[in-house]
Design a protein around this motif. Structure first.
Motif, PDB file in Angstrom:
ATOM      1  N   SER A   1      33.969  25.707  98.548  1.00  0.00           N
ATOM      2  CA  SER A   1      34.420  25.806  96.818  1.00  0.00           C
ATOM      3  C   SER A   1      33.139  25.848  96.148  1.00  0.00           C
ATOM      4  O   SER A   1      33.184  26.646  95.197  1.00  0.00           O
ATOM      5  CB  SER A   1      35.542  24.926  96.802  1.00  0.00           C
ATOM      6  N   THR A   2      32.122  24.834  96.581  1.00  0.00           N
ATOM      7  CA  THR A   2      30.900  24.948  95.350  1.00  0.00           C
ATOM      8  C   THR A   2      30.084  26.005  95.730  1.00  0.00           C
ATOM      9  O   THR A   2      29.507  26.512  94.673  1.00  0.00           O
ATOM     10  CB  THR A   2      30.248  23.457  96.143  1.00  0.00           C
ATOM     11  N   ALA A   3      30.079  26.653  97.038  1.00  0.00           N
ATOM     12  CA  ALA A   3      29.221  27.846  97.004  1.00  0.00           C
ATOM     13  C   ALA A   3      29.815  29.038  96.198  1.00  0.00           C
ATOM     14  O   ALA A   3      29.161  29.596  95.749  1.00  0.00           O
ATOM     15  CB  ALA A   3      29.278  28.235  98.595  1.00  0.00           C
ATOM     16  N   LEU A   4      31.340  29.126  96.424  1.00  0.00           N
ATOM     17  CA  LEU A   4      31.685  30.341  95.747  1.00  0.00           C
ATOM     18  C   LEU A   4      31.690  29.894  94.075  1.00  0.00           C
ATOM     19  O   LEU A   4      31.681  30.815  93.377  1.00  0.00           O
ATOM     20  CB  LEU A   4      33.262  30.352  95.988  1.00  0.00           C
ATOM     21  N   SER A   5      31.678  28.505  93.635  1.00  0.00           N
ATOM     22  CA  SER A   5      31.576  28.547  92.368  1.00  0.00           C
ATOM     23  C   SER A   5      30.293  28.992  91.845  1.00  0.00           C
ATOM     24  O   SER A   5      30.223  29.124  90.549  1.00  0.00           O
ATOM     25  CB  SER A   5      31.826  26.969  91.814  1.00  0.00           C
ATOM     26  N   SER A   6      29.245  28.939  92.478  1.00  0.00           N
ATOM     27  CA  SER A   6      27.795  29.249  92.171  1.00  0.00           C
ATOM     28  C   SER A   6      27.781  30.722  91.622  1.00  0.00           C
ATOM     29  O   SER A   6      26.658  31.521  91.013  1.00  0.00           O
ATOM     30  CB  SER A   6      26.893  29.064  93.138  1.00  0.00           C
ATOM     31  N   PHE A   7      28.964  31.570  92.012  1.00  0.00           N
ATOM     32  CA  PHE A   7      28.963  33.021  91.745  1.00  0.00           C
ATOM     33  C   PHE A   7      29.703  33.246  90.527  1.00  0.00           C
ATOM     34  O   PHE A   7      29.849  34.152  89.774  1.00  0.00           O
ATOM     35  CB  PHE A   7      29.734  33.815  92.724  1.00  0.00           C
ATOM     36  N   ASP A   8      30.249  32.013  89.750  1.00  0.00           N
ATOM     37  CA  ASP A   8      31.190  32.128  88.636  1.00  0.00           C
ATOM     38  C   ASP A   8      30.153  32.591  87.274  1.00  0.00           C
ATOM     39  O   ASP A   8      29.056  32.061  87.046  1.00  0.00           O
ATOM     40  CB  ASP A   8      31.739  30.817  88.174  1.00  0.00           C
ATOM     41  N   LEU A   9      30.803  33.540  86.432  1.00  0.00           N
ATOM     42  CA  LEU A   9      29.752  33.983  85.414  1.00  0.00           C
ATOM     43  C   LEU A   9      30.769  33.608  84.103  1.00  0.00           C
ATOM     44  O   LEU A   9      30.339  34.091  83.017  1.00  0.00           O
ATOM     45  CB  LEU A   9      29.743  35.358  85.402  1.00  0.00           C
ATOM     46  N   HIS A  10      31.551  32.853  84.017  1.00  0.00           N
ATOM     47  CA  HIS A  10      32.247  32.480  82.881  1.00  0.00           C
ATOM     48  C   HIS A  10      31.466  32.034  81.704  1.00  0.00           C
ATOM     49  O   HIS A  10      30.466  31.330  82.120  1.00  0.00           O
ATOM     50  CB  HIS A  10      33.381  31.671  83.114  1.00  0.00           C
ATOM     51  N   GLY A  11      31.552  32.522  80.690  1.00  0.00           N
ATOM     52  CA  GLY A  11      30.659  32.142  79.619  1.00  0.00           C
ATOM     53  C   GLY A  11      29.575  32.861  79.429  1.00  0.00           C
ATOM     54  O   GLY A  11      28.679  32.617  78.490  1.00  0.00           O
ATOM     55  N   LYS A  12      29.277  33.705  80.414  1.00  0.00           N
ATOM     56  CA  LYS A  12      27.990  34.537  80.109  1.00  0.00           C
ATOM     57  C   LYS A  12      28.293  35.910  79.692  1.00  0.00           C
ATOM     58  O   LYS A  12      29.518  36.589  79.710  1.00  0.00           O
ATOM     59  CB  LYS A  12      27.431  34.843  81.566  1.00  0.00           C
ATOM     60  N   VAL A  13      27.212  36.605  79.174  1.00  0.00           N
ATOM     61  CA  VAL A  13      27.367  37.816  78.595  1.00  0.00           C
ATOM     62  C   VAL A  13      26.521  38.710  79.201  1.00  0.00           C
ATOM     63  O   VAL A  13      24.937  38.423  79.492  1.00  0.00           O
ATOM     64  CB  VAL A  13      26.983  37.699  77.049  1.00  0.00           C
ATOM     65  N   ALA A  14      26.758  39.760  79.911  1.00  0.00           N
ATOM     66  CA  ALA A  14      26.037  40.496  80.949  1.00  0.00           C
ATOM     67  C   ALA A  14      26.027  41.865  80.266  1.00  0.00           C
ATOM     68  O   ALA A  14      26.811  42.656  79.881  1.00  0.00           O
ATOM     69  CB  ALA A  14      26.703  40.757  82.116  1.00  0.00           C
TER      70      ALA A  14
END
Length: 257
Positions: free
Chosen positions: A4-17
């Motif tokens: 779960s920690t590894a997968l959360s590192s792919f999270d981009l919530h709050g980012k603008v791309a």
């Protein structure tokens, strides 16, 4: 590290791309991967109808999206894109340099007009976009700049004589920043696709003889699709790739070998 920690590192919530040229092909696939991971995204093209269609589609999926029509080869193209992003979504955290111009000409036929157009979009806009978006990333100590390169840099066809040179120069710019900028939370990388079935390549790959010649050079034995580039881009542009800097990642089925 747990799964779960590894997968959360792919999270981009709050980012603008910001992915240039994001209404079709590789740029579209990357933008959709970013949005699925939580990022706000930009539908960018020179075509108003394409932008409007993407904004409608992505908004319907519940994604935060802004549309921008801007020609990066025009004097005000970079400025218009930057202003549009800032006013609609806020400061960008991720910049993917995907839009490019590819004019197929052997060296004898290269013209001043074709060199200028390719240079304006592939090189001049690269400089302008980085100058516009990088300062805010550095000040916040988090940012990702990813250039979409080309297999033509390593295995150039005769008809890509000038285009491959512009893409190699763009890669040099990115690697120079990766080595010298030394911004702890900002990374600079290159994703280098091989033969990918995009609108740009569809007509050529529809020729069975041409497709067969291409496949001879691909150990995995298939033509790639835009989605093949999305996972690699998500890795390089998320916290999962925070210690990857100055990489040139080939997504080509081994075509470069």
């Amino acid at each position: 590290m747990t799964l779960s920690t590894a997968l959360s590192s792919f999270d981009l919530h709050g980012k603008v791309a910001v992915v240039t040229g994001s209404t079709r092909g590789i740029g579209c696939a990357i933008s959709e991967a970013f949005a699925a991971a939580g990022a706000a995204i930009v539908a960018h093209s020179t075509d108003r109808d394409e932008v409007d269609a993407r904004v409608a589609d992505w908004s319907a999926r519940g994604w935060r999206v802004a549309g921008c029509v801007a020609d990066l080869g025009a004097p005000d193209g970079v400025r218009n894109l930057h202003r549009s992003v800032e006013s609609s979504l806020g400061t960008a955290d991720i910049l993917v340099l995907n839009a490019s111009v590819e004019i197929i000409q052997p060296w004898r036929d290269v013209t001043e007009e074709s060199m200028l157009r390719q240079s304006q979009v592939n090189l001049h806009a690269t400089v302008g976009l980085i100058q516009a978006f990088l300062p805010a990333m550095s000040s916040r100590d988090w940012g990702r700049i990813l250039a979409i390169g080309s297999v033509q840099e390593e295995r150039p066809n005769a008809g890509h004589w000038f285009y491959s040179a512009t893409k190699a120069a763009q890669t040099s710019m990115i690697l120079n920043l990766a080595r010298n900028e030394r911004a702890p939370g900002v990374t600079f990388n290159v994703l280098r696709p091989g033969a990918i079935l995009t609108d740009r390549n569809r007509a050529r790959l529809a020729d069975p003889a041409f497709e067969a010649r291409v496949l001879e050079n691909i150990p995995t034995g298939r033509i790639g699709v835009p989605a093949d580039c999305a996972g690699a881009a998500l890795l390089l542009c998320s916290d999962a790739g925070s210690y990857i800097n100055g990489a040139v990642l080939a997504v080509d089925g081994g075509m470069r070998l």
